[in-house]
Scaffold this motif. Sequence first.
Motif, mmCIF file in Angstrom:
data_model
loop_
_atom_site.group_PDB
_atom_site.id
_atom_site.type_symbol
_atom_site.label_atom_id
_atom_site.label_comp_id
_atom_site.label_asym_id
_atom_site.label_seq_id
_atom_site.Cartn_x
_atom_site.Cartn_y
_atom_site.Cartn_z
ATOM 1 N N LYS A 19 -6.861 -10.421 8.710
ATOM 2 C CA LYS A 19 -7.944 -10.716 7.772
ATOM 3 C C LYS A 19 -8.015 -12.199 7.448
ATOM 4 C CE LYS A 19 -7.702 -6.109 5.921
ATOM 5 N NZ LYS A 19 -7.116 -5.271 4.917
ATOM 6 N N THR A 100 5.127 -7.312 -0.477
ATOM 7 C CA THR A 100 4.296 -7.189 0.728
ATOM 8 C C THR A 100 4.386 -8.455 1.567
ATOM 9 O OG1 THR A 100 2.785 -5.938 -0.667
ATOM 10 C CG2 THR A 100 2.096 -6.344 1.575
ATOM 11 N N ASP A 121 -1.283 -8.485 3.687
ATOM 12 C CA ASP A 121 -2.183 -7.743 2.804
ATOM 13 C C ASP A 121 -1.711 -6.334 2.493
ATOM 14 O OD1 ASP A 121 -3.931 -9.842 2.496
ATOM 15 O OD2 ASP A 121 -5.195 -9.241 4.183
ATOM 16 N N SER A 122 -0.999 -5.707 3.426
ATOM 17 C CA SER A 122 -0.594 -4.318 3.207
ATOM 18 C C SER A 122 0.816 -4.099 3.760
ATOM 19 C CB SER A 122 -1.569 -3.363 3.888
ATOM 20 O OG SER A 122 -1.479 -3.497 5.294
ATOM 21 N N THR A 123 1.424 -3.013 3.329
ATOM 22 C CA THR A 123 2.754 -2.691 3.832
ATOM 23 C C THR A 123 2.693 -2.266 5.298
ATOM 24 O OG1 THR A 123 2.542 -0.451 2.943
ATOM 25 C CG2 THR A 123 3.714 -2.061 1.589
ATOM 26 N N ALA A 124 1.557 -1.705 5.738
ATOM 27 C CA ALA A 124 1.418 -1.337 7.150
ATOM 28 C C ALA A 124 1.487 -2.579 8.031
ATOM 29 C CB ALA A 124 0.107 -0.587 7.383
ATOM 30 N N GLU A 125 0.839 -3.668 7.603
ATOM 31 C CA GLU A 125 0.908 -4.923 8.352
ATOM 32 C C GLU A 125 2.325 -5.480 8.341
ATOM 33 O OE1 GLU A 125 -2.028 -7.966 7.572
ATOM 34 O OE2 GLU A 125 -3.335 -6.426 6.725
ATOM 35 N N SER A 152 -8.415 1.742 10.169
ATOM 36 C CA SER A 152 -7.992 1.925 8.784
ATOM 37 C C SER A 152 -6.509 1.620 8.656
ATOM 38 C CB SER A 152 -8.273 3.361 8.329
ATOM 39 O OG SER A 152 -7.403 4.249 9.009
ATOM 40 N N THR A 153 -6.060 1.595 7.406
ATOM 41 C CA THR A 153 -4.648 1.337 7.148
ATOM 42 C C THR A 153 -3.786 2.459 7.701
ATOM 43 O OG1 THR A 153 -5.317 0.206 5.140
ATOM 44 C CG2 THR A 153 -2.999 0.777 5.334
#
Length: 175
Positions: A19, A100, A121-125, A152-153
């Motif tokens: 992003k 994060t 930005d997210s824990t998945a990243e 999606s996440t």
Amino acid sequence: MEALDTFSRTFLPATALAKLPGGTVARHVQVLRRCAGDRDAVAVIARCTTSRGRRNVLMLTRNRLVVTSESAVLRRVSLHLNADLHQLADVAWTPEPERTGIQLGVTAIDGVRENLWISLDSTAEMWRLDEALKQAFRTPWGVIEPARAATSTASAASAVRATAPVKSRPELRLA
């Protein structure tokens, strides 16, 4: 219509996953492309900061770790770190899910220790970057998966878990 080279095919999805704003991508892409070349697949792109507080962009490819730095006032981009993965020593990272991000420390071939904070930005990243770092530095003859656009996440998290098995070097046996 001309096909995109490997760098462009993998760089664009990586910046979308990170992003990054279009202006940042436009400023950093020329330096990153020069370091990686056209045939190197990009695994991860992320914003990071150094101990000096400068805004940087980190790029991990199958062969290299590249960090570019941007000046605060004029936004000029310069190269901060450009090294083959085998030239880096004492590579250590700590994922911090509550913040994060990942704290990354590497020692370059010239002996300079680099400490980077990679904010995501997210824990998945964060777990995707953690997996890419494991593939790059902890597996023998590892293969880093290039970045893929996720819808999606949840699909990004499942893409992290569904990585291809890493091929390892066959063990040598002495008779």
